[in-house]
Scaffold this motif. Structure first.
Motif, PDB file in Angstrom:
ATOM      1  N   ASP A  55     -95.980  14.635  59.503  1.00  0.00           N
ATOM      2  CA  ASP A  55     -95.855  13.278  60.021  1.00  0.00           C
ATOM      3  C   ASP A  55     -94.525  12.668  59.588  1.00  0.00           C
ATOM      4  O   ASP A  55     -93.859  11.976  60.364  1.00  0.00           O
ATOM      5  N   TRP A  56     -94.115  12.933  58.356  1.00  0.00           N
ATOM      6  CA  TRP A  56     -92.836  12.444  57.844  1.00  0.00           C
ATOM      7  C   TRP A  56     -91.681  13.050  58.636  1.00  0.00           C
ATOM      8  O   TRP A  56     -90.715  12.367  58.970  1.00  0.00           O
ATOM      9  N   ALA A  57     -91.783  14.325  58.982  1.00  0.00           N
ATOM     10  CA  ALA A  57     -90.737  14.965  59.787  1.00  0.00           C
ATOM     11  C   ALA A  57     -90.605  14.283  61.139  1.00  0.00           C
ATOM     12  O   ALA A  57     -89.489  14.071  61.639  1.00  0.00           O
ATOM     13  N   SER A  58     -91.723  13.895  61.746  1.00  0.00           N
ATOM     14  CA  SER A  58     -91.663  13.194  63.044  1.00  0.00           C
ATOM     15  C   SER A  58     -91.061  11.805  62.883  1.00  0.00           C
ATOM     16  O   SER A  58     -90.353  11.319  63.772  1.00  0.00           O
ATOM     17  N   MET A  60     -86.216   8.375  63.581  1.00  0.00           N
ATOM     18  CA  MET A  60     -85.156   7.601  62.941  1.00  0.00           C
ATOM     19  C   MET A  60     -83.776   8.039  63.438  1.00  0.00           C
ATOM     20  O   MET A  60     -82.927   7.208  63.777  1.00  0.00           O
ATOM     21  N   TYR A  61     -83.555   9.351  63.489  1.00  0.00           N
ATOM     22  CA  TYR A  61     -82.244   9.847  63.904  1.00  0.00           C
ATOM     23  C   TYR A  61     -82.003   9.654  65.397  1.00  0.00           C
ATOM     24  O   TYR A  61     -80.881   9.381  65.824  1.00  0.00           O
ATOM     25  N   VAL A  62     -83.055   9.779  66.200  1.00  0.00           N
ATOM     26  CA  VAL A  62     -82.905   9.516  67.638  1.00  0.00           C
ATOM     27  C   VAL A  62     -82.549   8.048  67.859  1.00  0.00           C
ATOM     28  O   VAL A  62     -81.654   7.729  68.657  1.00  0.00           O
ATOM     29  N   ARG A  63     -83.220   7.145  67.137  1.00  0.00           N
ATOM     30  CA  ARG A  63     -82.902   5.722  67.249  1.00  0.00           C
ATOM     31  C   ARG A  63     -81.455   5.449  66.827  1.00  0.00           C
ATOM     32  O   ARG A  63     -80.739   4.677  67.463  1.00  0.00           O
ATOM     33  N   TRP A  64     -81.031   6.063  65.711  1.00  0.00           N
ATOM     34  CA  TRP A  64     -79.657   5.878  65.239  1.00  0.00           C
ATOM     35  C   TRP A  64     -78.658   6.336  66.299  1.00  0.00           C
ATOM     36  O   TRP A  64     -77.684   5.636  66.599  1.00  0.00           O
ATOM     37  N   ALA A  65     -78.904   7.521  66.872  1.00  0.00           N
ATOM     38  CA  ALA A  65     -77.993   8.076  67.862  1.00  0.00           C
ATOM     39  C   ALA A  65     -77.926   7.199  69.106  1.00  0.00           C
ATOM     40  O   ALA A  65     -76.852   6.980  69.674  1.00  0.00           O
ATOM     41  N   GLU A  66     -79.067   6.690  69.537  1.00  0.00           N
ATOM     42  CA  GLU A  66     -79.097   5.822  70.723  1.00  0.00           C
ATOM     43  C   GLU A  66     -78.309   4.539  70.475  1.00  0.00           C
ATOM     44  O   GLU A  66     -77.617   4.043  71.370  1.00  0.00           O
ATOM     45  N   LYS A  67     -78.386   4.000  69.264  1.00  0.00           N
ATOM     46  CA  LYS A  67     -77.617   2.793  68.938  1.00  0.00           C
ATOM     47  C   LYS A  67     -76.118   3.069  68.986  1.00  0.00           C
ATOM     48  O   LYS A  67     -75.321   2.167  69.280  1.00  0.00           O
ATOM     49  N   LYS A  68     -75.726   4.303  68.675  1.00  0.00           N
ATOM     50  CA  LYS A  68     -74.318   4.695  68.723  1.00  0.00           C
ATOM     51  C   LYS A  68     -73.850   4.998  70.145  1.00  0.00           C
ATOM     52  O   LYS A  68     -72.661   5.207  70.384  1.00  0.00           O
ATOM     53  N   GLY A  69     -74.792   5.052  71.078  1.00  0.00           N
ATOM     54  CA  GLY A  69     -74.451   5.412  72.451  1.00  0.00           C
ATOM     55  C   GLY A  69     -74.327   6.902  72.652  1.00  0.00           C
ATOM     56  O   GLY A  69     -73.737   7.363  73.640  1.00  0.00           O
ATOM     57  N   TYR A  70     -74.887   7.688  71.719  1.00  0.00           N
ATOM     58  CA  TYR A  70     -74.815   9.143  71.821  1.00  0.00           C
ATOM     59  C   TYR A  70     -75.907   9.681  72.746  1.00  0.00           C
ATOM     60  O   TYR A  70     -76.928   9.030  72.979  1.00  0.00           O
ATOM     61  N   THR A  71     -75.686  10.875  73.250  1.00  0.00           N
ATOM     62  CA  THR A  71     -76.686  11.571  74.062  1.00  0.00           C
ATOM     63  C   THR A  71     -77.494  12.498  73.165  1.00  0.00           C
ATOM     64  O   THR A  71     -76.932  13.245  72.360  1.00  0.00           O
ATOM     65  N   VAL A  72     -78.807  12.446  73.278  1.00  0.00           N
ATOM     66  CA  VAL A  72     -79.701  13.251  72.445  1.00  0.00           C
ATOM     67  C   VAL A  72     -80.474  14.225  73.323  1.00  0.00           C
ATOM     68  O   VAL A  72     -81.126  13.815  74.286  1.00  0.00           O
ATOM     69  N   GLY A  88     -97.109  19.926  64.432  1.00  0.00           N
ATOM     70  CA  GLY A  88     -97.956  20.127  63.275  1.00  0.00           C
ATOM     71  C   GLY A  88     -99.381  20.416  63.711  1.00  0.00           C
ATOM     72  O   GLY A  88     -99.766  20.124  64.843  1.00  0.00           O
ATOM     73  N   GLU A  89    -100.171  20.985  62.810  1.00  0.00           N
ATOM     74  CA  GLU A  89    -101.540  21.361  63.177  1.00  0.00           C
ATOM     75  C   GLU A  89    -102.422  20.144  63.440  1.00  0.00           C
ATOM     76  O   GLU A  89    -103.283  20.170  64.322  1.00  0.00           O
ATOM     77  N   GLU A  90    -102.199  19.067  62.689  1.00  0.00           N
ATOM     78  CA  GLU A  90    -103.021  17.867  62.870  1.00  0.00           C
ATOM     79  C   GLU A  90    -102.217  16.679  63.386  1.00  0.00           C
ATOM     80  O   GLU A  90    -102.731  15.846  64.127  1.00  0.00           O
ATOM     81  N   ALA A  91    -100.971  16.579  62.960  1.00  0.00           N
ATOM     82  CA  ALA A  91    -100.132  15.444  63.364  1.00  0.00           C
ATOM     83  C   ALA A  91     -98.676  15.800  63.143  1.00  0.00           C
ATOM     84  O   ALA A  91     -98.341  16.758  62.428  1.00  0.00           O
ATOM     85  N   GLY A  92     -97.799  15.021  63.778  1.00  0.00           N
ATOM     86  CA  GLY A  92     -96.368  15.187  63.534  1.00  0.00           C
ATOM     87  C   GLY A  92     -95.804  16.503  64.028  1.00  0.00           C
ATOM     88  O   GLY A  92     -96.334  17.126  64.954  1.00  0.00           O
ATOM     89  N   ILE A  93     -94.734  16.947  63.376  1.00  0.00           N
ATOM     90  CA  ILE A  93     -94.049  18.174  63.780  1.00  0.00           C
ATOM     91  C   ILE A  93     -93.754  19.034  62.551  1.00  0.00           C
ATOM     92  O   ILE A  93     -93.480  18.523  61.460  1.00  0.00           O
ATOM     93  N   LYS A  94     -93.813  20.331  62.735  1.00  0.00           N
ATOM     94  CA  LYS A  94     -93.371  21.242  61.677  1.00  0.00           C
ATOM     95  C   LYS A  94     -91.854  21.341  61.672  1.00  0.00           C
ATOM     96  O   LYS A  94     -91.239  21.437  60.620  1.00  0.00           O
ATOM     97  N   SER A  95     -91.265  21.327  62.880  1.00  0.00           N
ATOM     98  CA  SER A  95     -89.810  21.408  62.979  1.00  0.00           C
ATOM     99  C   SER A  95     -89.358  20.883  64.327  1.00  0.00           C
ATOM    100  O   SER A  95     -90.135  20.832  65.282  1.00  0.00           O
ATOM    101  N   ALA A  96     -88.088  20.493  64.386  1.00  0.00           N
ATOM    102  CA  ALA A  96     -87.467  20.061  65.638  1.00  0.00           C
ATOM    103  C   ALA A  96     -85.969  20.268  65.520  1.00  0.00           C
ATOM    104  O   ALA A  96     -85.401  20.180  64.424  1.00  0.00           O
ATOM    105  N   ALA A  97     -85.341  20.575  66.633  1.00  0.00           N
ATOM    106  CA  ALA A  97     -83.893  20.751  66.665  1.00  0.00           C
ATOM    107  C   ALA A  97     -83.337  19.940  67.820  1.00  0.00           C
ATOM    108  O   ALA A  97     -83.870  19.987  68.938  1.00  0.00           O
TER     109      ALA A  97
END
Length: 375
Positions: free
Chosen positions: A141-144, A149-161, A169-178
């Motif tokens: 859940d923390w990883a998600s 957080m980083y997607v929001r930061w990038a969008e504020k900068k006008g970057y493309t994500v 994750g098995e119950e919630a969130g993500i194990k990994s993302a790139a």
């Protein structure tokens, strides 16, 4: 001149000193003359890539000179206005000039920070990977939350994500993302975020409402420019295809089109899970080359990349930043001691203060005070 204004003027002058040092102001006019002479060469555009690079470098120098001279002139003009207003006892002139100097301080600080982004790959787009660590569902859940957080930061900068791959994750969130984040200085800004991030909060998954500590790791490396040659021996890689296990929606694949490339000598693993297997192989190869390029940057810039080298496992003792939501509100970077109680703002992407503090500390392996102490 009032003491507060004197302090602000001193800060602006320090920023001007650093700006001058970063571009080597004494030689800047001569280098600009050389650029102008090369731009007038009728054969310049015979090699479009070199021509574009030359034009970018020239424009960067022009912008640096104009920024420095503009701030210096505005500061001098407003100091003269304050002195004139004080001599004539015109409080309105003094107040207006002091207000202008305060605004100039913000501009100078921003330009000083941007001047620190002059590393070899700082201007490049970047890959950002997030992996959950110790803590099970909590860490997923923390990883998600970090990803948001980083997607929001990038969008504020006008970057493309662009989401490259994701494992739920098995119950919630993500194990990994790139992600691939595209925009001017994307890598330069984000490179300081590599490391382990620690969260302390009351767990929403604990019926006893106990406080939990979770860890997730962040890894940032630059997208390699087309003009940077990174050779990969086909015998050194293993290519696997698999069915994506994304969270759903547009990122779900119904065929075994996702690609995983393992670089055997280094153990580097990269993945991509778009719809086309051919596209995924191309994306994954670019990511692999970027990771190998990052290793070369690490070797050449060992001090700057110490955080990468020492990151270790996502757990106790390796964190670079702590996000405490209970029993009090505080986000603190353990490298710079920069902190804020605005945890909501940080988790919504207000990260420039943390990035800027690390950039100022680590640029070229020197602190700001060391940089200012050089002639």
């Amino acid at each position: 001149m009032r003491a507060e204004t004197q302090n602000i003027v001193a800060e602006i002058e320090k920023s001007l000193e650093l700006l001058a040092q970063r571009m080597d102001y004494e030689t800047a006019p001569h280098r600009l003359e050389e650029f102008n002479a090369r731009v007038e060469d009728p054969n310049l555009w015979d090699n479009p890539e070199n021509a574009q690079k030359l034009m970018r470098e020239r424009q960067m120098l022009v912008d640096a000179i104009e920024t420095y001279e503009s701030i210096k002139t505005d500061l001098s003009d407003n100091i003269e206005l304050i002195e004139l207003g004080e001599m004539e006892e015109d409080e309105e002139v003094v107040t207006d000039a002091e207000g202008a100097i305060k605004k100039l301080q913000s501009k100078a600080a921003k330009k000083e920070l941007e001047a620190l982004l002059d590393g070899e790959a700082d201007g490049n787009d970047t890959f950002l990977e997030i992996n959950s660590g110790a803590g099970g569902t909590e860490s997923c859940d923390w990883a998600s939350m970090l990803a948001r957080m980083y997607v929001r930061w990038a969008e504020k900068k006008g970057y493309t994500v662009e989401l490259q791959s994701e494992t739920s994750g098995e119950e919630a969130g993500i194990k990994s993302a790139a992600y691939k984040i595209s925009g001017h200085n994307a890598y330069g800004w984000l490179k300081s975020e590599s490391g382990v991030h620690r969260l302390v909060r009351i767990s929403p998954f604990d019926s006893a409402a106990k406080r939990h500590t979770s860890f997730s790791s962040v890894w940032v490396y630059p997208v390699v420019d087309d003009n940077i040659e990174i050779e990969v021996n086909p015998a050194d890689i293993r290519v696997d295809t698999y069915r994506s296990s994304g969270a759903g929606g547009q990122h779900v694949n119904t065929t075994d089109s996702a690609v995983r490339i393992t670089h055997i000598p280094t153990g580097i693993v990269v993945t991509s899970s778009e719809k086309s297997q051919h596209q995924n192989r191309d994306i994954a190869m670019k990511a692999l080359k970027s990771r190998l390029y990052q290793q070369e940057l690490d070797r050449r810039n060992a001090e700057i990349n110490a955080a990468h080298e020492a990151k270790g496992d996502a757990g106790w003792g390796n964190q670079i930043r702590s996000y405490v939501l209970q029993p009090y509100q505080m986000v603190k970077d353990l490298r710079t001691n920069h902190e804020t109680s605005d945890t909501k703002g940080v988790l919504d992407g207000d990260l420039d203060g943390f990035m800027g503090a690390t950039l100022a500390l680590n640029v070229s392996g020197k602190s700001r005070s060391e940089a200012q102490g050089e002639d």
